[in-house]
Scaffold this active site. Structure first.
Site, PDB file in Angstrom:
ATOM      1  N   CYS A  73     -21.243  -6.341  -5.299  1.00 43.42           N
ATOM      2  CA  CYS A  73     -20.653  -7.083  -6.422  1.00 43.42           C
ATOM      3  C   CYS A  73     -20.993  -8.578  -6.328  1.00 43.42           C
ATOM      4  O   CYS A  73     -20.793  -9.197  -5.284  1.00 43.42           O
ATOM      5  CB  CYS A  73     -19.131  -6.887  -6.419  1.00 43.42           C
ATOM      6  SG  CYS A  73     -18.315  -7.792  -7.741  1.00 43.42           S
TER       7      CYS A  73
ATOM      8  N   CYS B 117     -19.340  -0.436  -3.042  1.00 46.49           N
ATOM      9  CA  CYS B 117     -19.220  -0.961  -4.417  1.00 46.49           C
ATOM     10  C   CYS B 117     -18.686  -2.389  -4.434  1.00 46.49           C
ATOM     11  O   CYS B 117     -18.754  -3.062  -5.462  1.00 46.49           O
ATOM     12  CB  CYS B 117     -18.371  -0.043  -5.283  1.00 46.49           C
ATOM     13  SG  CYS B 117     -16.737   0.294  -4.622  1.00 46.49           S
TER      14      CYS B 117
ATOM     15  N   CYS C 235     -23.063   3.235  -5.960  1.00 50.19           N
ATOM     16  CA  CYS C 235     -22.045   4.149  -5.421  1.00 50.19           C
ATOM     17  C   CYS C 235     -22.687   5.439  -4.895  1.00 50.19           C
ATOM     18  O   CYS C 235     -23.341   6.161  -5.640  1.00 50.19           O
ATOM     19  CB  CYS C 235     -21.036   4.486  -6.519  1.00 50.19           C
ATOM     20  SG  CYS C 235     -19.899   5.793  -6.029  1.00 50.19           S
TER      21      CYS C 235
ATOM     22  N   CYS D 160     -14.578  10.147  -3.860  1.00 50.98           N
ATOM     23  CA  CYS D 160     -14.915   8.817  -3.328  1.00 50.98           C
ATOM     24  C   CYS D 160     -15.141   8.939  -1.817  1.00 50.98           C
ATOM     25  O   CYS D 160     -14.376   9.593  -1.108  1.00 50.98           O
ATOM     26  CB  CYS D 160     -13.748   7.869  -3.625  1.00 50.98           C
ATOM     27  SG  CYS D 160     -13.917   6.237  -2.925  1.00 50.98           S
TER      28      CYS D 160
ATOM     29  N   CYS E 189     -22.975  -6.232 -16.114  1.00 44.82           N
ATOM     30  CA  CYS E 189     -23.366  -5.845 -14.744  1.00 44.82           C
ATOM     31  C   CYS E 189     -23.096  -4.362 -14.493  1.00 44.82           C
ATOM     32  O   CYS E 189     -22.113  -3.804 -14.969  1.00 44.82           O
ATOM     33  CB  CYS E 189     -22.582  -6.709 -13.761  1.00 44.82           C
ATOM     34  SG  CYS E 189     -22.863  -6.280 -12.045  1.00 44.82           S
TER      35      CYS E 189
ATOM     36  N   CYS F 117     -22.415  -1.969  -9.121  1.00 43.63           N
ATOM     37  CA  CYS F 117     -21.600  -1.024  -8.341  1.00 43.63           C
ATOM     38  C   CYS F 117     -21.827   0.404  -8.812  1.00 43.63           C
ATOM     39  O   CYS F 117     -21.883   1.334  -7.998  1.00 43.63           O
ATOM     40  CB  CYS F 117     -20.124  -1.395  -8.419  1.00 43.63           C
ATOM     41  SG  CYS F 117     -19.507  -1.550 -10.101  1.00 43.63           S
TER      42      CYS F 117
ATOM     43  N   CYS G 166     -15.140   2.861   2.700  1.00 42.64           N
ATOM     44  CA  CYS G 166     -16.450   2.588   2.091  1.00 42.64           C
ATOM     45  C   CYS G 166     -16.340   1.262   1.342  1.00 42.64           C
ATOM     46  O   CYS G 166     -15.468   1.102   0.488  1.00 42.64           O
ATOM     47  CB  CYS G 166     -16.807   3.720   1.131  1.00 42.64           C
ATOM     48  SG  CYS G 166     -18.273   3.412   0.126  1.00 42.64           S
TER      49      CYS G 166
ATOM     50  N   CYS H 139     -16.826  -8.657 -15.679  1.00 51.01           N
ATOM     51  CA  CYS H 139     -17.950  -7.806 -15.254  1.00 51.01           C
ATOM     52  C   CYS H 139     -19.158  -7.987 -16.182  1.00 51.01           C
ATOM     53  O   CYS H 139     -20.301  -7.844 -15.744  1.00 51.01           O
ATOM     54  CB  CYS H 139     -17.539  -6.336 -15.231  1.00 51.01           C
ATOM     55  SG  CYS H 139     -16.619  -5.893 -13.750  1.00 51.01           S
TER      56      CYS H 139
ATOM     57  N   ASP I  32       0.808  -1.211   0.000  1.00 51.00           N
ATOM     58  CA  ASP I  32       0.000   0.000   0.000  1.00 51.00           C
ATOM     59  C   ASP I  32       0.848   1.271   0.000  1.00 51.00           C
ATOM     60  O   ASP I  32       0.789   2.068  -0.929  1.00 51.00           O
ATOM     61  CB  ASP I  32      -0.962  -0.027   1.207  1.00 51.00           C
ATOM     62  CG  ASP I  32      -1.943   1.128   1.196  1.00 51.00           C
ATOM     63  OD1 ASP I  32      -2.456   1.437   0.118  1.00 51.00           O
ATOM     64  OD2 ASP I  32      -2.204   1.711   2.264  1.00 51.00           O
TER      65      ASP I  32
END
Ligand code: B12
Ligand code: SF4
Ligand code: SF4
Length: 336
Positions: free
Chosen positions: A243, A239, A195, A210, A188, A191, A236, A185, A131
């Site tokens: 899924c 999304c 959101c 976001c 679909c 998400c 958050c 995906c 990260d």
């Protein structure tokens, strides 16, 4: 290194990584990610990039700019622990913010992996990032074939889902690479529809809008922004929760919520009244701790306001009288 030996390392690093609990591992070259510089420039020029990101674009897309000997990037995904869902009117923590800070967990696992490599004869000097580091981890993850990038921007691992933390292990030896995996995906749009910030399905991704960013930002949020927080205290997951590729995990969490020692729900008033000692004990050991106590208190205050919790009026009466409203909350008193 002979080609048989390279294949042997590819196989063994994966085997040892899986034994340590990683759920997906893939290899890619240390080549720069083509086309990504333009995306990062567009985000920067439109003021959509977050201040948490490295400013130097070349460092983010090309491993050899930071380390010229780098030959291979190993991408590793570690599962976020199962957690019990929040109860009604509780504040919500994202899965990545619950339990022992994933940065520490992954650091330990990667160091164990490196120790195993060295004890089996690895002669290089591996480097890694979890990260915090300049490289755009998801870009290497797709190239290493461990999953695809969903419309929700998440790296989704086929058959596993997206509730994982990523790490990069950089090697100064050339090891055979894996093939990128296919986007699943399809048509679909779940998400995109779910959101709260209405930012999915548009390019470039408006990271600064976001809600995950807003919960971590110390800037003063507009009324519209703070309403979007809802009950969210840190991060958050919306999304990802909608899924289809995460539904199995969600069902497991719902069915077995009682035995999980880790909870995503927090009492809002307790969080608003957090003392230094409670913050250190409950949050500093998690990935929700890095922005400090005040931002969590602000989010708890806004969440109480968002659900019109009557306890907030009493709290305000007490704290206004003795002028003990935390400074981060003062700008929001205009609404009262
Ligand atoms: C800054 C940051 C944020 C910012 C901005 C996020 C964003 N989408 O850019 C904020 C604070 C909003 C954020 C939020 C979250 N984050 Co964050 N974040 C980061 C960080 C530090 C850098 C991300 C970055 O460089 N963004 C720039 C964009 C361009 O890159 P990207 O979105 O990561 O990846 C895109 C590109 O790679 C592109 N791409 C790939 N290849 C190519 C090739 C070409 C040619 C092109 C054009 C594009 C392209 O596809 C990806 C999706 O668009 C990374 C760690 C790291 N060092 O990479 C974690 C990371 C991405 N975050 C992570 C997580 C878990 C989250 C949250 C889920 C946390 C939460 N529950 O609230 C949310 C999800 C928000 C979302 N929908 O993305 C995980 C992702 C795990 C996963 N399964 O994907 C990471 C990898 C941290 C980790 N080590 O585990 N995050
Ligand atoms: S993390 Fe929340 S606000 Fe950000 S893109 Fe996903 S659903 Fe939207
Ligand atoms: S919700 Fe649907 S569109 Fe969004 S990432 Fe998941 S599969 Fe893709």
């Amino acid at each position: 290194m002979e080609s048989d030996e390279k294949i042997g390392w590819h196989t063994n690093i994966k085997k040892w990584g899986y034994e340590l609990g990683f759920v997906a591992i893939g290899f890619t070259s240390a080549e720069s990610v083509k086309g990504l510089a333009q995306v990062l420039e567009a985000r920067r020029d439109l003021d959509l990039a977050t201040p948490f990101e490295e400013k130097e674009i070349e460092l983010r897309i090309d491993p050899q700019v930071g380390w010229q000997d780098c030959q291979t990037v190993v991408v590793l995904a570690y599962p976020l622990p199962d957690t019990a869902p929040p109860q009604e009117a509780e504040g919500i923590l994202a899965r990545s913010a619950v339990g022992e800070d994933y940065h520490c967990v992954l650091r330990q696992s990667i160091n164990q992996l490196i120790d195993t490599m060295v004890s089996n004869g690895w002669t290089g000097t591996p480097r890694w990032q979890v990260d915090i580091g300049p490289l755009v981890e998801r870009a290497f993850a797709i190239r290493a074939g461990i999953g695809w990038i969903g419309r929700n921007q998440q790296l989704i691992i086929p058959g596993y889902g997206s509730f994982v933390a990523l790490a990069l292990l950089l090697l100064d030896q050339e090891i055979p690479v894996d093939c990128p995996s296919l986007d699943q995906c399809g048509a679909c749009q779940r998400c995109v529809e779910a959101c709260p910030a209405h930012i999915l399905g548009k390019e470039p991704f408006a990271a600064k809008h976001c809600v995950s960013y807003l919960t971590q930002s110390k800037e003063i949020l507009t009324d519209e922004e703070y309403r979007r927080l809802g009950l969210r205290i840190f991060g958050c997951d919306t999304c990802q929760e909608v899924c289809p590729h995460n539904q199995q995990r969600m069902e497991n969490e719902l069915a077995a919520s009682a035995p999980f020692p880790l909870r995503r729900g927090v009492d809002l008033l307790e969080t608003l009244n957090l003392t230094k000692g409670e913050f250190q004990r409950r949050f500093q050991v998690t990935a929700a701790g890095w922005r400090g106590k005040a931002v969590l208190q602000r989010n708890a205050f806004l969440a109480l306001q968002n659900i019109r919790d009557p306890r907030l009026r009493l709290w305000l009466a007490d704290h206004k009288e003795d002028q003990s409203v935390p400074p981060i909350i003062v700008p929001y008193l205009r609404s009262f």
